[in-house]
Enzyme design. Structure first.
Site, PDB file in Angstrom:
ATOM      1  CB  SER A  73      -0.912  -0.003   1.238  1.00  0.00           C
ATOM      2  OG  SER A  73      -1.810   1.078   1.197  1.00  0.00           O
ATOM      3  CG  ASP A  74       3.051   4.830  -1.500  1.00  0.00           C
ATOM      4  OD1 ASP A  74       3.974   4.645  -0.678  1.00  0.00           O
ATOM      5  OD2 ASP A  74       2.870   5.907  -2.091  1.00  0.00           O
TER       6      ASP A  74
END
Length: 196
Positions: A73-74
């Site tokens: 995730s970012d």
């Protein structure tokens, strides 16, 4: 469907915020720090940067976690096309909040699930945060009290930072914290993994 507790689940992140969120679904996971260059590649837009980094983090950790289901995730904060990173110090946090005062910041949170059984699943969440007009002394007091130095946008919406806003628009309230759990549950189901 395979039960979530029966898979080798890896979070491609050492973020305490993402770990806390994932632990809402299961405690049966491990965190591995991804080795990824997070520098933007101009003319990459904020949403593209978040997507590329989520995929890169999941893919890199998957090479070191054979047989695992890897979650990457970012999140990228976008103020009129300008990326707001983690401030790192109080002065930079105050400057970010001054820039956000009375304005809307868009948070692009990308998610990638790499399944060792084959397949990659991806999703994206967009959260719009409208800051109220903030006085300089309010900003200083907030930064002093909460120390949001490791948070893009210089606030913690799950804590005192909520007082900085007029409104938040989102389909997934956990997306703003860094791991959109509604989207993650959907990706896990798509991969044949039962959360419940």
């Amino acid at each position: 469907m395979i039960a979530l507790m029966d898979v080798d689940l890896v979070l491609a992140s050492t973020s305490r915020y993402r770990r806390e969120l994932l632990s809402r679904l299961t405690t049966g996971f491990r965190s591995v720090s991804p080795v990824v260059d997070e520098a933007p590649s101009p003319p990459e837009l904020p949403a593209q940067l978040a997507t590329r980094l989520a995929h890169a983090k999941a893919a890199e950790v998957a090479t070191r976690a054979p047989g695992a289901i890897v979650i990457g995730s970012d999140q990228v904060a976008d103020l009129d096309g300008r990326v707001l990173g983690k401030p790192g110090n109080a002065r930079a946090a105050r400057e970010q909040l001054v820039a956000c005062s009375g304005r809307e910041v868009v948070f692009h949170t990308a998610l990638c699930l790499v399944d060792a059984r084959g397949g990659t699943h991806a999703a994206a969440d967009v959260t719009r945060v409208r800051f109220r007009t903030l006085a300089t002394d309010e900003i200083a007091r907030y930064v002093e009290r909460e120390q949001p130095l490791d948070c893009a946008g210089s606030f913690k919406a799950e804590a005192l930072g909520i007082a900085l806003f007029e409104r938040i628009e989102s389909d997934d309230p956990t997306g703003l914290i860094g791991l959109p759990l509604i989207a993650l549950c959907r990706l896990l189901r798509d991969a044949g993994i039962a959360v419940l």
